[in-house]
Structures are given as structure tokens and as C-alpha cells.
Design a protein around this motif. Structure first.
Motif, PDB file in Angstrom:
ATOM      1  N   GLY A  98      -5.317  14.084   7.218  1.00  7.52           N
ATOM      2  CA  GLY A  98      -4.752  14.833   8.342  1.00  7.52           C
ATOM      3  C   GLY A  98      -3.784  13.955   9.109  1.00  7.52           C
ATOM      4  O   GLY A  98      -2.957  13.263   8.513  1.00  7.52           O
ATOM      5  N   ARG A  99      -3.909  13.941  10.426  1.00  7.64           N
ATOM      6  CA  ARG A  99      -3.001  13.127  11.255  1.00  7.64           C
ATOM      7  C   ARG A  99      -3.680  11.855  11.769  1.00  7.64           C
ATOM      8  O   ARG A  99      -3.341  11.374  12.845  1.00  7.64           O
ATOM      9  N   ARG A 100      -4.620  11.334  10.998  1.00 10.81           N
ATOM     10  CA  ARG A 100      -5.310  10.122  11.476  1.00 10.81           C
ATOM     11  C   ARG A 100      -4.361   8.926  11.570  1.00 10.81           C
ATOM     12  O   ARG A 100      -4.617   7.984  12.320  1.00 10.81           O
ATOM     13  N   PHE A 101      -3.274   8.940  10.779  1.00  9.60           N
ATOM     14  CA  PHE A 101      -2.294   7.843  10.825  1.00  9.60           C
ATOM     15  C   PHE A 101      -0.926   8.408  11.130  1.00  9.60           C
ATOM     16  O   PHE A 101      -0.675   9.584  10.883  1.00  9.60           O
ATOM     17  N   ASP A 102      -0.027   7.546  11.636  1.00  8.33           N
ATOM     18  CA  ASP A 102       1.354   7.999  11.795  1.00  8.33           C
ATOM     19  C   ASP A 102       2.130   7.646  10.523  1.00  8.33           C
ATOM     20  O   ASP A 102       1.546   7.171   9.533  1.00  8.33           O
ATOM     21  N   THR A 103       3.444   7.882  10.552  1.00  7.42           N
ATOM     22  CA  THR A 103       4.241   7.745   9.329  1.00  7.42           C
ATOM     23  C   THR A 103       4.117   6.350   8.713  1.00  7.42           C
ATOM     24  O   THR A 103       3.811   6.208   7.529  1.00  7.42           O
ATOM     25  N   MET A 104       4.353   5.330   9.517  1.00  7.17           N
ATOM     26  CA  MET A 104       4.271   3.970   8.994  1.00  7.17           C
ATOM     27  C   MET A 104       2.818   3.594   8.706  1.00  7.17           C
ATOM     28  O   MET A 104       2.525   2.867   7.757  1.00  7.17           O
ATOM     29  N   GLY A 105       1.913   4.106   9.552  1.00  5.17           N
ATOM     30  CA  GLY A 105       0.505   3.765   9.434  1.00  5.17           C
ATOM     31  C   GLY A 105      -0.108   4.210   8.114  1.00  5.17           C
ATOM     32  O   GLY A 105      -0.893   3.482   7.505  1.00  5.17           O
ATOM     33  N   ILE A 106       0.263   5.401   7.662  1.00  4.24           N
ATOM     34  CA  ILE A 106      -0.340   5.897   6.421  1.00  4.24           C
ATOM     35  C   ILE A 106       0.143   5.060   5.232  1.00  4.24           C
ATOM     36  O   ILE A 106      -0.615   4.780   4.296  1.00  4.24           O
ATOM     37  N   VAL A 107       1.401   4.630   5.297  1.00  5.68           N
ATOM     38  CA  VAL A 107       1.944   3.814   4.196  1.00  5.68           C
ATOM     39  C   VAL A 107       1.179   2.496   4.110  1.00  5.68           C
ATOM     40  O   VAL A 107       0.763   2.060   3.035  1.00  5.68           O
ATOM     41  N   LYS A 108       0.984   1.889   5.262  1.00  6.71           N
ATOM     42  CA  LYS A 108       0.236   0.630   5.328  1.00  6.71           C
ATOM     43  C   LYS A 108      -1.205   0.841   4.854  1.00  6.71           C
ATOM     44  O   LYS A 108      -1.743   0.046   4.066  1.00  6.71           O
ATOM     45  N   GLN A 109      -1.802   1.904   5.313  1.00  5.72           N
ATOM     46  CA  GLN A 109      -3.184   2.206   4.960  1.00  5.72           C
ATOM     47  C   GLN A 109      -3.347   2.373   3.442  1.00  5.72           C
ATOM     48  O   GLN A 109      -4.265   1.845   2.843  1.00  5.72           O
ATOM     49  N   VAL A 110      -2.417   3.113   2.840  1.00  6.01           N
ATOM     50  CA  VAL A 110      -2.569   3.454   1.423  1.00  6.01           C
ATOM     51  C   VAL A 110      -2.108   2.324   0.507  1.00  6.01           C
ATOM     52  O   VAL A 110      -2.747   2.023  -0.495  1.00  6.01           O
ATOM     53  N   THR A 111      -0.983   1.695   0.866  1.00  7.07           N
ATOM     54  CA  THR A 111      -0.410   0.717  -0.070  1.00  7.07           C
ATOM     55  C   THR A 111      -0.739  -0.723   0.333  1.00  7.07           C
ATOM     56  O   THR A 111      -0.475  -1.645  -0.435  1.00  7.07           O
ATOM     57  N   GLY A 112      -1.260  -0.910   1.542  1.00  2.41           N
ATOM     58  CA  GLY A 112      -1.573  -2.260   1.990  1.00  2.41           C
ATOM     59  C   GLY A 112      -0.352  -3.026   2.465  1.00  2.41           C
ATOM     60  O   GLY A 112      -0.446  -4.208   2.802  1.00  2.41           O
ATOM     61  N   GLU A 113       0.806  -2.346   2.474  1.00  3.54           N
ATOM     62  CA  GLU A 113       2.042  -3.025   2.897  1.00  3.54           C
ATOM     63  C   GLU A 113       2.821  -2.126   3.847  1.00  3.54           C
ATOM     64  O   GLU A 113       2.673  -0.903   3.818  1.00  3.54           O
ATOM     65  N   GLU A 114       3.695  -2.763   4.636  1.00  6.07           N
ATOM     66  CA  GLU A 114       4.595  -1.967   5.476  1.00  6.07           C
ATOM     67  C   GLU A 114       5.559  -1.202   4.566  1.00  6.07           C
ATOM     68  O   GLU A 114       5.826  -1.625   3.434  1.00  6.07           O
ATOM     69  N   LEU A 115       6.092  -0.090   5.096  1.00 12.46           N
ATOM     70  CA  LEU A 115       7.104   0.652   4.346  1.00 12.46           C
ATOM     71  C   LEU A 115       8.300  -0.247   4.065  1.00 12.46           C
ATOM     72  O   LEU A 115       8.790  -0.937   4.954  1.00 12.46           O
ATOM     73  N   SER A 116       8.746  -0.240   2.821  1.00 13.73           N
ATOM     74  CA  SER A 116       9.891  -1.073   2.446  1.00 13.73           C
ATOM     75  C   SER A 116      10.776  -0.335   1.448  1.00 13.73           C
ATOM     76  O   SER A 116      10.267   0.330   0.540  1.00 13.73           O
ATOM     77  N   PRO A 117      12.109  -0.482   1.608  1.00 19.81           N
ATOM     78  CA  PRO A 117      13.021   0.177   0.671  1.00 19.81           C
ATOM     79  C   PRO A 117      13.023  -0.467  -0.721  1.00 19.81           C
ATOM     80  O   PRO A 117      13.589   0.069  -1.655  1.00 19.81           O
ATOM     81  N   ARG A 118      12.379  -1.613  -0.827  1.00 20.31           N
ATOM     82  CA  ARG A 118      12.327  -2.335  -2.095  1.00 20.31           C
ATOM     83  C   ARG A 118      11.862  -1.454  -3.253  1.00 20.31           C
ATOM     84  O   ARG A 118      12.364  -1.521  -4.351  1.00 20.31           O
ATOM     85  N   TYR A 119      10.846  -0.632  -2.964  1.00 19.53           N
ATOM     86  CA  TYR A 119      10.256   0.169  -4.041  1.00 19.53           C
ATOM     87  C   TYR A 119      11.189   1.268  -4.503  1.00 19.53           C
ATOM     88  O   TYR A 119      11.260   1.563  -5.686  1.00 19.53           O
ATOM     89  N   LEU A 120      11.897   1.866  -3.558  1.00 24.70           N
ATOM     90  CA  LEU A 120      12.849   2.905  -3.948  1.00 24.70           C
ATOM     91  C   LEU A 120      13.949   2.290  -4.809  1.00 24.70           C
ATOM     92  O   LEU A 120      14.339   2.840  -5.847  1.00 24.70           O
ATOM     93  N   LEU A 121      14.444   1.118  -4.393  1.00 24.05           N
ATOM     94  CA  LEU A 121      15.497   0.445  -5.166  1.00 24.05           C
ATOM     95  C   LEU A 121      14.996   0.110  -6.575  1.00 24.05           C
ATOM     96  O   LEU A 121      15.702   0.304  -7.563  1.00 24.05           O
ATOM     97  N   ARG A 122      13.766  -0.370  -6.636  1.00 23.56           N
ATOM     98  CA  ARG A 122      13.204  -0.741  -7.931  1.00 23.56           C
ATOM     99  C   ARG A 122      13.038   0.493  -8.829  1.00 23.56           C
ATOM    100  O   ARG A 122      13.397   0.484 -10.001  1.00 23.56           O
TER     101      ARG A 122
END
Ligand code: ZN
Length: 501
Positions: free
Chosen positions: A465-489
Motif C-alpha cells: 500500500g502506501r507504507r513507503f514513499d516513492t524513494m522509500g519503496i525502492v530502497k526497501q525492495v532493492t536495498g539501494e537508493e533509486l539510481s539511473p544506472r540500472y535503466l542505462l544498463r
């Protein structure tokens, strides 16, 4: 927890759910307008919509909600973590709804309607000047709205936060700068490549067969048609909530991939909504986080999954079976290249997944300048064209194919565009994480199995649900801050073999 706190909490939930149910009824009216409305019934629909808007507002802005929130906020320590989440978001939603005086809301509603017509006419006539007053008015209303809600010194941040909770222009800027640095040279390399995909390979694909095929695909991906459906509208969209999702698509006999991929895109949105906990529907525990995360779900299914070789290993034979004569001369390689064609275009909605991000960067740059008052509405076309040439490498021959192309600003939707690109970045980052978590995931796709991926998304994201915000869910799920590196890769891994070898 004391009895009165427990009662206040369940009363709050009841109020929120009731407001949500009314919203879903209103939503059905909107869906019906796009899908079924007889041509001469627009007036009554406008009246119905106005009444429903009022009813929905009354329910969601009810004074009882304020007193319940106050009771619960004053007993914060007694609440569970989930209850705090609910109270925090309910407060945010309630304030945004009630801190705007009704005179302001009425004025804005009037402008949204007249600005839409001004935009549509200006676009048809390629006459930007006639649209300037509406645009200025919308900018002024946006600043006013930000001010009324306590964001007077950061109106553009407010606009971004509205769509992607927790995001700011500064954060978006940092992400986009890094993405741009890697992306522009990559696009230039692709364009310099002698490899060109032909997209003009498709002719005479009967709509009925297309309909069957996309139904087969979207059902396999995991869309639950017992609580959702797909119909036809001018512009594809996804509406409704978990228990009843209404998606739309459009059909052209010569563009079967258009309806297929736009349906898969909407299916990604629909499956996110279907994955939100049904018991919590209408409360922040059963709602989506924001636009960027929503978009990450649609893009992940549309791009990472459905443009992959593994996906087509399974679906290509089925596609050929449905369209034997139309695909007789089509090689597998040509089909795969058409699915992954990169071709810069002036028009955002026609863009491929590589160059799409450049369109967003252009709009973000322009919006920032407008809100910082570095750019006047009068000077928009020149600024747009300059940026278009710098970023996209294309200069619009007219404003219709430039600054006037998008509907968003005519509805006052500033700060909305970045969500699309944020969604692309999140999708790519999730893609690498899910493949690390679930080995051999793509061999599932080659067997027509998508359940493991959907279950992972459900558990990791949808159920939150809304337990995390946009950046928070990315960190929660992937263990890292959101980064464009993955899209580029991801873009490099998908497109370099097609264009740079
Ligand atoms: Zn979308």
C-alpha cells in the motif's frame, strides 16, 4: 489501545471507505463517458459528473474526519505502525482537500474546462499565442495552490510531491542529469548505426483477432478478468480500483503492436491495483504509492518483460497462428527488431522506450524554468525548440508538434511528466533485483509463465500500500537508493545487440 481510540480508528476507516466507494462510482461515470457515451448525452453526463464531484468532495472533506484525525493524532503512541501510516496519509489527503477554499476550487474547475478547449483549439490551429492566457492562469493557480497548502516558497516541489510523494525538483534533477549523461551518447550511437528496424511490416491485422490475442497475452501475464475488463476508447487508460478494473485500448489494422503494447502497459497498471490488499481498499494501506511507482509497474510489464526475446519465444508462434497470412513473409528477426525499434520522433506518445526519457527531460527542464520564473509563457515555444534540438536532436517544424502536443498543462498538471521517467528508472532497478532474487526468471517467460514475477511484485510492492514513499519503496525492495544506472544498463543490454553489433 483504549476503547475510544479503537472506536475512533474504525470510524475513520468507515469514513475513508465510504469516500472511496463514492469515488469509484464517479470513476465508472468517467469510464463510461470514454467508452460508451452516446454522442448527444454529453450534457447530462457533465451534470452527473458535477453532482458526483460535489458528493465525493463532501464525503472526503467531512468535518467528522477532522475530529477523528485529531483524536487519533493526540494518541499517536497508542497506535500500531500500520495505523500510524493510515492516519498520516489520511491527514495529508484531508488537508490537501480542505485547505483550498471552495471559491478557489470552483475557479480552478472552471479554468480546467476552458483551458482544455483553448489548448485543443490552439493545437488544431497551430496557434500558441491563443493559449498563452490559459497557460498563465494555470501557472498562477498552481502557485496559489502551493501557497495555500504551505509550499509557497517551493511551488514546483509541491507539484512533484503531489504525484510522487517525497520527491523534489532537486532529487529529480540529480537523477535526470546522470541519466542524460549516459543516455544522449547512447542514443546518438544508435542513430549512427546502419541497423534500422522497419516498423512498416504490418498490414491488415483483423481487429477481432487482435482482440483475442491481446486477451490471451494479458490473461497469461496475470490480469484477473473476473474483476476487470478491457474495452475500446480513443486514448488507452486504466481506471477503477482493485475489485473492478476498467482498462481500455484502441485498434488499428496496420498497427497490431500498438494495441498490444498499450494493453500490456495498462495491464501493468491494472495488476498493481488488483494486487493492493482488497480488505484495505479505500484506506492508505490499500492504495498505490504514487504515479512513478504506478508507472514502474506498467513499464516493467510492457518493456522489460514483453519486449524480451524470452517473451516472444513463447508468444511468436501464437501470434503467427492468429495471423498466418499477415506474418507469412515476416522473419523472427524482423519481428523482434520491430518490437524494439528505436526511432526518435517529435511526439512523446509515439516515442520508443529509449528516447522517451529525453522527451521527459525536456519537459522537466521547461517546467522548472517556468516555476523559477526564468521563462515567460510567451517565450515557451522558442525555449522548447531549443531544448528539443539539444536533447532530442530534432527541431519541431511547428508548435503543434512541439510545445502544444501534450494535454497535461491544460489541466494544470505540472510536475506530472517526471513520473514517467521515474517509473522507467524504478522498473529497471526492480528488474535487476527480481532477476537476482528469482534465478532463471526469463526461462519462465519462454514457457508462458509469469506467476513468479507477479507474486514477487505483489509481495514486495503491491501489498505494501502506501507504507513507503516513492524513494522509500525502492530502497526497501532493492536495498539501494533509486539510481539511473540500472535503466542505462538495461537499455544497453537490450539495444546494443540490436543496433551496435
Ligand atoms: Zn501509464
Amino acid at each position: 489501545m483504549s476503547a475510544n481510540i479503537s472506536t475512533a480508528y474504525s470510524q475513520l476507516i468507515t469514513k475513508l471507505k465510504r469516500a472511496h466507494l463514492l469515488e469509484t462510482v464517479f470513476g465508472l461515470l468517467g469510464w463510461d463517458e470514454q467508452v460508451n457515451l452516446p454522442p448527444d448525452s454529453a450534457d447530462i453526463r457533465a451534470e452527473q459528473a458535477a453532482v458526483m464531484a460535489e458528493v465525493c468532495h463532501e464525503a472526503a472533506a467531512h468535518g467528522d474526519i477532522e475530529s477523528l484525525l485529531q483524536t487519533l493524532e493526540s494518541s499517536h503512541a497508542e497506535l500500531t505502525a500500520d495505523q500510524r501510516t493510515v492516519v498520516r496519509h489520511a491527514r495529508r489527503d484531508y488537508d490537501r482537500l480542505t485547505k483550498l477554499p471552495s471559491s478557489f476550487v470552483a475557479e480552478r474547475a472552471k479554468w480546467v474546462s476552458s483551458a482544455y478547449h483553448a489548448w485543443a483549439q490552439a493545437k488544431a490551429a497551430n496557434d500558441f499565442a491563443s493559449y498563452i492566457p490559459s497557460l498563465k492562469k494555470h501557472l498562477e493557480l498552481a502557485r496559489k495552490e502551493a501557497e495555500l497548502l504551505g509550499w509557497g516558497d517551493r511551488p514546483y516541489d509541491y507539484m512533484i510531491d503531489k504525484h510522487d510523494p517525497g520527491m523534489t525538483a532537486e532529487k529529480v534533477n540529480a537523477l535526470f542529469s546522470e541519466l542524460k549523461e549516459g543516455l544522449i551518447p547512447f542514443v546518438r550511437q544508435i542513430l549512427a548505426s546502419p541497423q534500422r528496424a522497419s516498423t512498416r511490416l504490418f498490414q491488415g491485422f483483423p481487429v477481432e483477432e487482435q482482440r483475442h490475442f491481446l486477451r490471451e497475452v494479458t490473461e497469461k501475464l496475470g490480469f484477473d478478468y473476473r474483476r476487470g475488463r478491457i474495452d475500446v476508447s480513443l486514448h488507452p487508460f486504466c481506471s477503477g480500483s482493485g475489485a473492478d478494473i476498467r482498462m481500455t485500448t484502441r485498434f488499428h489494422e496496420d498497427e497490431p503492436l500498438d494495441s498490444l503494447f498499450s494493453s500490456i502497459h495498462e495491464t501493468g497498471h491494472g495488476m498493481y491495483e488488483q494486487g493492493l490488499p482488497l480488505a484495505d481498499q479505500g484506506t492508505p494501506l490499500g492504495q498505490a504509492i504514487g504515479m512513478g511507482v504506478h508507472e514502474s509497474q506498467s513499464r516493467l510489464w510492457e518493456n522489460q518483460v514483453s519486449r524480451s526475446q524470452a517473451f516472444w519465444n513463447y508468444f511468436e508462434p501464437r501470434f503467427r497462428e492468429r495471423f498466418p497470412t499477415q506474418t507469412a513473409a515476416l522473419t523472427s528477426d524482423a519481428l523482434y527488431r520491430a518490437i524494439n525499434a528505436v526511432e526518435p520522433t517529435l511526439i512523446r506518445v509515439d516515442a520508443d522506450e529509449v528516447t522517451y526519457n529525453l522527451h521527459i527531460m525536456l519537459r522537466f527542464e521547461v517546467e522548472q524554468q517556468l516555476f523559477r520564473r526564468e521563462l515567460r509563457a510567451e517565450d515557451l515555444p522558442a525555449a522548447w525548440n531549443r531544448l528539443s534540438s539539444d536533447i532530442l536532436g530534432l527541431t519541431p517544424p511547428d508548435d503543434r508538434r512541439g510545445v502544444l502536443q501534450d494535454v497535461h498543462w491544460s489541466g494544470g498538471a505540472f510536475g506530472y511528466f517526471p513520473s514517467y521517467c521515474i517509473g522507467n528508472m524504478i522498473a529497471a532497478q526492480l528488474w535487476y533485483k527480481v532477476r537476482a532474487d528469482l534465478p532463471d526468471l526469463e526461462s519462465d517467460f519462454a514457457r508462458g509463465e509469469f506467476g513468479r514475477l507477479l507474486t514477487w511484485l505483489r509481495t514486495q510492492i503491491h501489498h505494501q500500500g502506501r507504507r513507503f514513499d516513492t524513494m522509500g519503496i525502492v530502497k526497501q525492495v532493492t536495498g539501494e537508493e533509486l539510481s539511473p544506472r540500472y535503466l542505462l544498463r538495461y537499455l544497453r543490454e537490450r539495444y546494443a545487440p540490436l543496433y551496435l553489433n
